[in-house]
Write an enzyme that holds these catalytic residues in place. Sequence first.
Site, PDB file in Angstrom:
ATOM      1  N   GLU A 128      39.059  -7.917 -10.453  1.00 38.30           N
ATOM      2  CA  GLU A 128      39.963  -7.736  -9.300  1.00 38.30           C
ATOM      3  C   GLU A 128      39.386  -8.200  -7.961  1.00 38.30           C
ATOM      4  O   GLU A 128      39.433  -7.468  -6.975  1.00 38.30           O
ATOM      5  CB  GLU A 128      40.390  -6.263  -9.217  1.00 38.30           C
ATOM      6  CG  GLU A 128      41.082  -5.777 -10.480  1.00 38.30           C
ATOM      7  CD  GLU A 128      41.556  -4.327 -10.407  1.00 38.30           C
ATOM      8  OE1 GLU A 128      41.236  -3.646  -9.422  1.00 38.30           O
ATOM      9  OE2 GLU A 128      42.238  -3.899 -11.345  1.00 38.30           O
ATOM     10  N   GLU A 170      44.555  -5.658 -20.658  1.00 38.78           N
ATOM     11  CA  GLU A 170      44.871  -4.243 -20.385  1.00 38.78           C
ATOM     12  C   GLU A 170      46.371  -4.031 -20.515  1.00 38.78           C
ATOM     13  O   GLU A 170      47.024  -3.474 -19.634  1.00 38.78           O
ATOM     14  CB  GLU A 170      44.401  -3.856 -18.965  1.00 38.78           C
ATOM     15  CG  GLU A 170      42.929  -4.124 -18.737  1.00 38.78           C
ATOM     16  CD  GLU A 170      42.424  -3.645 -17.372  1.00 38.78           C
ATOM     17  OE1 GLU A 170      43.123  -2.884 -16.680  1.00 38.78           O
ATOM     18  OE2 GLU A 170      41.305  -4.049 -17.007  1.00 38.78           O
TER      19      GLU A 170
END
Length: 374
Positions: A164, A269
Site C-alpha cells: 500500500e 486478499e
Amino acid sequence: MKLKQTLLPLVIAGLVTACIGGKRTTPSEESSSLKAAFGNKFLIGAALNQRQVSGEDTAAIAIAKHHFNSIVAENCMKCEVIHPEENRYNLTPADSLVDFGEENGMAVIGHCLIWHSQLAPWFCVDSAGKNVSPEVLKQRMKEHISTIVGRYKGRIHGWDVVNEAIMEDGSYRKTKFYEILGKEYIPYAFQCAHEADPEAELYYNDYGMNVPGRRDSVAALVRSLKEKGIRIDAVGMQGHMGMDYPTVEDFEKSLLAFAATGAKVMITEWDMSALPTVSHTANISDTAAYWKALNPYPETLPDSVSRIWNARMKSFFDLFLKHADVITRVTAWGISDGDSWKNDFPMRGRREYPLLFDRNYQPKPFVRELLQTP
Ligand code: XIL
C-alpha cells in the site's frame, strides 16, 4: 516455467496426501475441492488467523486443508505483531503458521515486510519520538527484513515486500518511510528481502488497483524496479471488493497493465462486501435509521442480494481463469464470513457476508457452481 517448477512439489505432496495413511480420496471428493479443480491454473490460497493456526477453529482448518494449497498470515507477520519492540521479536505465531503450511504441503506467503499500517510504533522514531535519520531507518529496515525473511529462508514461497505505498492519484503515500527515505525505500526493501532469501518470490501489494492513477503508478514502479535489476515477481491486487466496485472491466485493465510489465499478477486478499458501501463523508453516528441502512442484514443475507453477490464473485473468478496465464495465485482474505475483518471495517459491528464460505462453513452458491456440486 519457474511457477510450474515450484508447483510440482505441491502437486506431488497433494497426491501423496490423497493416497497414504489408508485414506484414498475418491474422484468426487477430489473434484469437490477448489485446489483439485483449479490448482493447475494458479495457487488457491486463504489467509489464516491465530485461532485457525493453533488448531482451535477446527471447522476452518478442515476447509483450509481440503480446499487450499496456499496460506498467508492475516496478522502474525505484520511488524507490530512480529517485532513489537526494537530488541524483541515475537516469532512463535509466525513459526506455527509456517509449520502448518509445510505440514500440509501448502505454499506459504509472507505478509508483509514494509507497511505504514500495523507498524510497530518504535520503528521510524527515536526515544524522543523524532524521526530517525535515513541511515538509522535503513539499518532498521535491513535488520527487520533480514531477520524475518532469513528465519524462514527456503520455506516461504513469496513475500509481500511493500504494501500500500501508492495513492489513488498515483502519488507516493506520505508514510514515515517516504518522509525519511523518499521513494528509494521501496527498491531498498526489495533488495534487503532478496539478499535474505534469494529464492523467494517478491511482490508489491496494494488495494483499489482498478483506479487509473494507482494502476499507472504501480506499473511504473514495477518497471523501474526491473530497470534497476531488482527482483520483483508479481503485483498483488488485494481485491477487496464491494457490490458496486470495481467493475470487471476496470479490474481487467489493471491486471493487463501489470502483466504488461512482465510481472505476474496475484489476487492476494479477495473478499466482497455484500453491504452498502460506507461513504467516507458520512456521519455514521447520526441516527438509528442510518445504522440500519448501513447494516441492513443483521440475521441473514436475503436471496435477492445473495444472487447478485454470487454472480459478481463468479464473474471475477471467471476473469481470473481467463487470465490464468498471468495469474499465479488467488487468495481469499479469510475462510468463513464470521471471521472476516469486514465485519469491523470500515465500520465496527456490521454483519458481513464477504467470503467463499458462510458462517456455518458451507460453500457459497458460486463456489458450489464452480465445483459443480449441488
Ligand atoms: C487486516 C486484517 O484482516 C485485520 O484482522 C486487521 O485488524 C487489520 O488488517 N490490507 C492488508 C491486510 O494488506 O493486511 C489487512 O488485513 C486488510 C487490508
